[in-house]
Design a protein around this motif. Sequence first.
Motif, mmCIF file in Angstrom:
data_model
loop_
_atom_site.group_PDB
_atom_site.id
_atom_site.type_symbol
_atom_site.label_atom_id
_atom_site.label_comp_id
_atom_site.label_asym_id
_atom_site.label_seq_id
_atom_site.Cartn_x
_atom_site.Cartn_y
_atom_site.Cartn_z
ATOM 1 N N LEU A 12 -15.137 -6.790 -22.161
ATOM 2 C CA LEU A 12 -16.056 -7.775 -21.604
ATOM 3 C C LEU A 12 -17.353 -7.160 -21.089
ATOM 4 C CD1 LEU A 12 -13.670 -10.183 -19.709
ATOM 5 C CD2 LEU A 12 -14.775 -10.513 -21.912
ATOM 6 N N LEU A 13 -17.303 -5.962 -20.579
ATOM 7 C CA LEU A 13 -18.485 -5.298 -20.025
ATOM 8 C C LEU A 13 -18.796 -4.050 -20.845
ATOM 9 C CD1 LEU A 13 -17.554 -5.594 -16.264
ATOM 10 C CD2 LEU A 13 -19.150 -7.021 -17.546
ATOM 11 N N PRO A 14 -19.581 -4.183 -21.883
ATOM 12 C CA PRO A 14 -19.879 -3.028 -22.727
ATOM 13 C C PRO A 14 -20.767 -2.002 -22.009
ATOM 14 C CG PRO A 14 -20.960 -4.989 -23.576
ATOM 15 C CD PRO A 14 -20.167 -5.395 -22.385
ATOM 16 N N ALA A 15 -20.987 -0.902 -22.664
ATOM 17 C CA ALA A 15 -21.784 0.200 -22.119
ATOM 18 C C ALA A 15 -23.231 -0.243 -21.883
ATOM 19 C CB ALA A 15 -21.754 1.381 -23.084
ATOM 20 N N PRO A 16 -23.943 0.436 -20.979
ATOM 21 C CA PRO A 16 -25.338 0.064 -20.696
ATOM 22 C C PRO A 16 -26.245 0.092 -21.931
ATOM 23 C CG PRO A 16 -24.524 1.536 -19.003
ATOM 24 C CD PRO A 16 -23.465 1.469 -20.058
ATOM 25 N N ALA A 17 -26.037 1.011 -22.832
ATOM 26 C CA ALA A 17 -26.856 1.049 -24.052
ATOM 27 C C ALA A 17 -26.615 -0.203 -24.897
ATOM 28 C CB ALA A 17 -26.551 2.300 -24.856
ATOM 29 N N TYR A 18 -25.378 -0.661 -24.939
ATOM 30 C CA TYR A 18 -25.059 -1.862 -25.695
ATOM 31 C C TYR A 18 -25.652 -3.098 -25.023
ATOM 32 C CZ TYR A 18 -22.441 -4.753 -28.903
ATOM 33 O OH TYR A 18 -22.104 -5.631 -29.894
ATOM 34 N N LEU A 19 -25.688 -3.106 -23.689
ATOM 35 C CA LEU A 19 -26.310 -4.224 -22.977
ATOM 36 C C LEU A 19 -27.808 -4.285 -23.250
ATOM 37 C CD1 LEU A 19 -24.444 -4.087 -19.561
ATOM 38 C CD2 LEU A 19 -24.181 -5.773 -21.383
ATOM 39 N N ARG A 20 -28.464 -3.127 -23.343
ATOM 40 C CA ARG A 20 -29.889 -3.109 -23.700
ATOM 41 C C ARG A 20 -30.086 -3.657 -25.107
ATOM 42 N NH1 ARG A 20 -29.564 1.780 -20.956
ATOM 43 N NH2 ARG A 20 -29.380 2.953 -22.900
ATOM 44 N N PHE A 21 -29.197 -3.300 -26.034
ATOM 45 C CA PHE A 21 -29.265 -3.847 -27.389
ATOM 46 C C PHE A 21 -29.075 -5.354 -27.369
ATOM 47 C CE2 PHE A 21 -26.624 -5.368 -30.922
ATOM 48 C CZ PHE A 21 -27.549 -5.274 -31.950
ATOM 49 N N ASP A 22 -28.135 -5.834 -26.554
ATOM 50 C CA ASP A 22 -27.870 -7.272 -26.455
ATOM 51 C C ASP A 22 -29.099 -8.007 -25.933
ATOM 52 O OD1 ASP A 22 -26.618 -9.744 -26.377
ATOM 53 O OD2 ASP A 22 -25.519 -9.314 -24.533
ATOM 54 N N ARG A 23 -29.760 -7.460 -24.945
ATOM 55 C CA ARG A 23 -30.972 -8.102 -24.414
ATOM 56 C C ARG A 23 -32.091 -8.126 -25.447
ATOM 57 N NH1 ARG A 23 -30.049 -4.647 -19.721
ATOM 58 N NH2 ARG A 23 -28.577 -5.772 -18.426
ATOM 59 N N ALA A 24 -32.261 -7.042 -26.170
ATOM 60 C CA ALA A 24 -33.292 -7.005 -27.219
ATOM 61 C C ALA A 24 -32.969 -8.010 -28.326
ATOM 62 C CB ALA A 24 -33.415 -5.601 -27.790
ATOM 63 N N LEU A 25 -31.700 -8.105 -28.687
ATOM 64 C CA LEU A 25 -31.283 -9.070 -29.696
ATOM 65 C C LEU A 25 -31.484 -10.497 -29.195
ATOM 66 C CD1 LEU A 25 -29.995 -9.472 -32.485
ATOM 67 C CD2 LEU A 25 -27.768 -9.429 -31.344
ATOM 68 N N ALA A 26 -31.221 -10.739 -27.919
ATOM 69 C CA ALA A 26 -31.413 -12.076 -27.351
ATOM 70 C C ALA A 26 -32.880 -12.492 -27.403
ATOM 71 C CB ALA A 26 -30.900 -12.118 -25.910
ATOM 72 N N VAL A 27 -33.777 -11.574 -27.098
ATOM 73 C CA VAL A 27 -35.210 -11.884 -27.179
ATOM 74 C C VAL A 27 -35.606 -12.163 -28.622
ATOM 75 C CG1 VAL A 27 -37.519 -10.905 -26.894
ATOM 76 C CG2 VAL A 27 -35.825 -10.649 -25.083
ATOM 77 N N THR A 28 -35.076 -11.375 -29.546
ATOM 78 C CA THR A 28 -35.385 -11.571 -30.965
ATOM 79 C C THR A 28 -34.911 -12.927 -31.467
ATOM 80 O OG1 THR A 28 -35.237 -9.193 -31.312
ATOM 81 C CG2 THR A 28 -35.102 -10.587 -33.268
ATOM 82 N N VAL A 29 -33.679 -13.310 -31.137
ATOM 83 C CA VAL A 29 -33.183 -14.602 -31.612
ATOM 84 C C VAL A 29 -33.862 -15.753 -30.884
ATOM 85 C CG1 VAL A 29 -30.971 -13.706 -32.417
ATOM 86 C CG2 VAL A 29 -31.133 -14.657 -30.135
ATOM 87 N N LEU A 30 -34.293 -15.550 -29.643
ATOM 88 C CA LEU A 30 -35.053 -16.592 -28.955
ATOM 89 C C LEU A 30 -36.362 -16.860 -29.686
ATOM 90 C CD1 LEU A 30 -35.507 -18.495 -26.540
ATOM 91 C CD2 LEU A 30 -36.592 -16.564 -25.397
ATOM 92 N N LEU A 31 -37.056 -15.812 -30.082
ATOM 93 C CA LEU A 31 -38.297 -15.991 -30.846
ATOM 94 C C LEU A 31 -38.022 -16.638 -32.200
ATOM 95 C CD1 LEU A 31 -40.094 -12.636 -29.980
ATOM 96 C CD2 LEU A 31 -40.561 -14.923 -29.061
ATOM 97 N N ALA A 32 -36.933 -16.247 -32.853
ATOM 98 C CA ALA A 32 -36.569 -16.861 -34.133
ATOM 99 C C ALA A 32 -36.213 -18.335 -33.944
ATOM 100 C CB ALA A 32 -35.404 -16.110 -34.766
#
Length: 117
Positions: A12-32
């Motif tokens: 449920l709580l992935p590593a901090p690097a994975y959380l940064r990837f998740d946030r970047a992906l969230a911004v990308t899909v929000l723009l899409a």
Amino acid sequence: MRDHGHPFVRLLLPAPAYLRFDRALAVTVLLADLWLVSGVIVLGADGIFTEEWMGYPGMMDPGGQGYQAAAVALLRATAWWSALAAVLGRCWTTTAVQLSVLPLSALWIASFDTYYT
């Protein structure tokens, strides 16, 4: 790979690097998502939506009778499929973005008055 902690908590709580990837992906899909909703509105502006909303009614296109329903179905299907992919990838922030932006956009577009309703 992290070895400490319970496996369920690590799931449920992935590593901090994975959380940064998740946030970047969230911004990308929000723009899409915003691009997709904008495309639906722009393509529907030619003869689908009424003059009260667009300012100019455009031409009456009888082929556009199902456009609004098809656009709403497209947004809902995109929301569920992309959220499912995000859940499978453990991208919780991306899942939340997909399940909040696209269904609300679908409701917003479904509320537009058209020539055919």
